[in-house]
Design a protein around this motif. Sequence first.
Motif, PDB file in Angstrom:
ATOM      1  N   ALA A  77      32.704  38.460  41.249  1.00 23.83           N
ATOM      2  CA  ALA A  77      33.283  38.374  39.896  1.00 23.83           C
ATOM      3  C   ALA A  77      34.253  39.523  39.656  1.00 23.83           C
ATOM      4  O   ALA A  77      35.344  39.330  39.092  1.00 23.83           O
ATOM      5  N   PHE A  78      33.880  40.732  40.089  1.00 27.24           N
ATOM      6  CA  PHE A  78      34.744  41.902  39.943  1.00 27.24           C
ATOM      7  C   PHE A  78      36.009  41.750  40.780  1.00 27.24           C
ATOM      8  O   PHE A  78      37.131  41.979  40.305  1.00 27.24           O
ATOM      9  N   SER A  79      35.850  41.348  42.025  1.00 30.72           N
ATOM     10  CA  SER A  79      36.984  41.252  42.942  1.00 30.72           C
ATOM     11  C   SER A  79      38.009  40.226  42.470  1.00 30.72           C
ATOM     12  O   SER A  79      39.220  40.438  42.592  1.00 30.72           O
ATOM     13  N   GLN A  80      37.522  39.111  41.925  1.00 31.97           N
ATOM     14  CA  GLN A  80      38.419  38.037  41.528  1.00 31.97           C
ATOM     15  C   GLN A  80      38.936  38.158  40.095  1.00 31.97           C
ATOM     16  O   GLN A  80      39.838  37.413  39.702  1.00 31.97           O
ATOM     17  N   ASN A  81      38.383  39.102  39.333  1.00 30.54           N
ATOM     18  CA  ASN A  81      38.750  39.197  37.918  1.00 30.54           C
ATOM     19  C   ASN A  81      38.918  40.645  37.470  1.00 30.54           C
ATOM     20  O   ASN A  81      38.335  41.068  36.463  1.00 30.54           O
ATOM     21  N   SER A  82      39.732  41.409  38.202  1.00 29.16           N
ATOM     22  CA  SER A  82      39.958  42.802  37.828  1.00 29.16           C
ATOM     23  C   SER A  82      41.419  43.230  37.954  1.00 29.16           C
ATOM     24  O   SER A  82      41.795  44.283  37.443  1.00 29.16           O
ATOM     25  N   GLU A  83      42.240  42.431  38.607  1.00 28.73           N
ATOM     26  CA  GLU A  83      43.633  42.825  38.830  1.00 28.73           C
ATOM     27  C   GLU A  83      44.417  42.964  37.536  1.00 28.73           C
ATOM     28  O   GLU A  83      45.383  43.735  37.464  1.00 28.73           O
ATOM     29  N   ASP A  84      44.025  42.228  36.506  1.00 23.81           N
ATOM     30  CA  ASP A  84      44.769  42.278  35.244  1.00 23.81           C
ATOM     31  C   ASP A  84      44.371  43.452  34.368  1.00 23.81           C
ATOM     32  O   ASP A  84      44.979  43.677  33.310  1.00 23.81           O
ATOM     33  N   MET A  85      43.371  44.228  34.784  1.00 21.03           N
ATOM     34  CA  MET A  85      42.942  45.382  33.990  1.00 21.03           C
ATOM     35  C   MET A  85      44.030  46.444  33.983  1.00 21.03           C
ATOM     36  O   MET A  85      44.664  46.727  35.004  1.00 21.03           O
ATOM     37  N   GLN A  86      44.240  47.063  32.827  1.00 23.19           N
ATOM     38  CA  GLN A  86      45.264  48.079  32.653  1.00 23.19           C
ATOM     39  C   GLN A  86      44.638  49.477  32.646  1.00 23.19           C
ATOM     40  O   GLN A  86      43.447  49.629  32.379  1.00 23.19           O
TER      41      GLN A  86
END
Length: 372
Positions: free
Chosen positions: A339-348
């Motif tokens: 979940a972290f790997s697939q849903n963290s790139e958009d974090m600022q």
Amino acid sequence: MYQPAITGHGVFTPSQSISNDELVVAFNAYADRWNAAHQAEIDAGEAEAIGHSSSEFIFNASGIERRYVMNKSGVLDPDRMHPQLPARADDTPGIMAEMGVDAANKALEMAGLSGGDIDLVICAASNHERAYPAIAIEIQNLLGAGGFAFDMNVACSSATFGIQAAADMVRSGSVRRALVICPEICSGHLEWRDRDCHFIFGDVATAVVIQRDEEATGPHFTIQATSCATKFSNNIRNNHGFLRNAHDQMEDRRDMQFMQNGRRVFKEVLPMVSTHILTHLADTGWEASDLRRLWLHQANKTMNDFIGKKVLGRVPEEGEQPNILQDYANTSSAGSIIAFSQNSEDMQPGDRGVICSFGAGYSVGSVLVERA
């Protein structure tokens, strides 16, 4: 003291997958064969007929639509109903090491590192294919890493416990760069012939690189705080181990595979997890409103929805609490990391989140991270 950070992450996904529809066809065929073979006992009231499963039942109970596995044909064979994974020679990589190295190389590439840069490898998983030598040491050898390596098992919480161990060692300076790898071949310890749980698990491997924040070369997450807790319970249990063959009468015991009292787990684990996260936030000086994302253990969608609501004090908005259950099913310790790997790139920069896993033990671990 050094500031530890997650600088790379990777996921190995098997090439084979099983949909709910495919799984139901195999299970119902097995059930029909078993019922026919035991019709006399069923008619005499000495045995219970096995009921059919359905895709609707599976999705409503879990939120799962499919799962990845290392061997599909064995699981879907009504006469077998478990993966067919031939024994490997001692001089060839084990299956967990093979899975783990793939995930590790992806994490290393993201971090801009090679295996030789690593001086700690932790293999954290709910089941290990052998007692010794440690899978972690095998992975260390295959990667060409230095330092030392060890295995860890805290069931579904293994990843967060492993991250805490690695982060503490990076923070103290005893290691410089670490890999926490979770190769979960859950299909091997699931009882695929049990209607109540035959759909739960899938196979996968994850890896995270943890190193000093000052040495990071790209976008990364600082590990601001970690917290782990355990409380003994038999409500999730697997008695398989090296003593299995010590007594012949143990061979056919149902409890030699995954066992769960789901209702008690739901009732007892959810308050434990939500209280753990809220306490951890308070101890760190964070508010629930500071969290942009919750990367929770992927066991059951209803459980995650409950925890998210308790922690945030409201129903999570779209994207705040990502689920990967529908595609991967429960992958034990690896779920929160997927979940972290697939849903963290958009974090600022400055965005905060919590990685949390929970499961047998009972165990719960949380990692508070901030985008650097």
